[in-house]
Design a protein around this motif. Sequence first.
Motif, PDB file in Angstrom:
ATOM      1  N   THR A  96       0.798  -1.222   0.000  1.00 57.34           N
ATOM      2  CA  THR A  96       0.000   0.000   0.000  1.00 57.34           C
ATOM      3  C   THR A  96       0.832   1.274   0.000  1.00 57.34           C
ATOM      4  OG1 THR A  96      -0.139  -0.024   2.426  1.00 57.34           O
ATOM      5  CG2 THR A  96      -1.926  -1.094   1.215  1.00 57.34           C
TER       6      THR A  96
ATOM      7  N   ARG B 142       4.467   2.511  -5.075  1.00 55.47           N
ATOM      8  CA  ARG B 142       3.813   2.259  -6.352  1.00 55.47           C
ATOM      9  C   ARG B 142       3.908   0.767  -6.665  1.00 55.47           C
ATOM     10  NH1 ARG B 142       5.709   2.760 -11.924  1.00 55.47           N
ATOM     11  NH2 ARG B 142       3.925   3.132 -13.279  1.00 55.47           N
TER      12      ARG B 142
ATOM     13  N   ARG C 102      -3.449   2.198  -8.759  1.00 54.56           N
ATOM     14  CA  ARG C 102      -2.022   2.137  -8.421  1.00 54.56           C
ATOM     15  C   ARG C 102      -1.163   1.928  -9.661  1.00 54.56           C
ATOM     16  NH1 ARG C 102      -1.206   2.055  -3.073  1.00 54.56           N
ATOM     17  NH2 ARG C 102      -3.032   1.613  -1.760  1.00 54.56           N
TER      18      ARG C 102
END
Length: 309
Positions: free
Chosen positions: A217, A220, A305
């Motif tokens: 989390t 990247r 993401r």
Amino acid sequence: MPTLLTRDPSDAVAVLEGGGTCAFPTETVYGLGALARDAEAVEAVFQAKGRPGDNPLIVHVADLEAVEGVATMTEMGRRLLEAFAPGPLTVVLPARSGLAPTVTAGLDTVAVRVPSGIALEIVRGVGAPVVAPSANRSGRPSPTTWQAVLEDLDGRIDAIMQGPPTAIGIESTVVDASSRTPVVLRPGSVTLAQIRDVCPDARNADHGDGTIRSPGTRHRHYAPRATVTVVDLEDAQPGSDAAWIGVSEPPDGYGLATVCADLEDYARRLYDAFRRADAHELTRIEVERVEGDGIEAALSDRLRRAAAR
């Protein structure tokens, strides 16, 4: 030393027991295994992946009793594990001593789960806790086939278990169960609604809400070399330099198109489609936007993401 390729789980067990690194399939993605109490083995995982040292690892164990060997069980943690283990749910709990220091990235908590299938067979065979972050170079799309592991880590790890493609295709749901109110730190195939059936007060993490406690989390993740853009179908911009990934049939003109049967198929094929686009040397990937509270939440998280720059 060349990376050993094997189809025999007992070979994977032997490599891990000997302090080596071995990639193997879990139900989510392929994981890179090492003994969680062996500091040198865990460091080899970080080195092979190029993983930042402040990114904690998930510890895989054989059953609930083994969970209590690495963590202090909480009421919420027990409820969740009894409901979803073995399976694609990771719980964050207060850590016990004995793990390699880099496993927890200096935190007083540890992320732990009981996997299913081949991964559970291997962990049981080892008879000790095993870290198993995704078996890819850090930041790259997680591998859902052994061939993807070989592409990223050939010669960097000791062995690869040549198992089947993974069934789910995205990483486990991570829930902070260290307090009375469970917090979903990373969405996955176990949804918030399912978690609330067991723990009604469970909630999603707020922005910046302690998400360092969860692997996957802070940095990247999940990104191919091509630029990823999240789009609605009506905003699609075909081109020979671009790939399309989604559940809708796109306009003609893409260099590569992956049209998935449903949202579960979208999740299962996403990372492989990223890698295929890179293999075709495409420079753009358009991924179809999804919205919702089920598997859509996990897909949306991974797409966001991957698109971050």
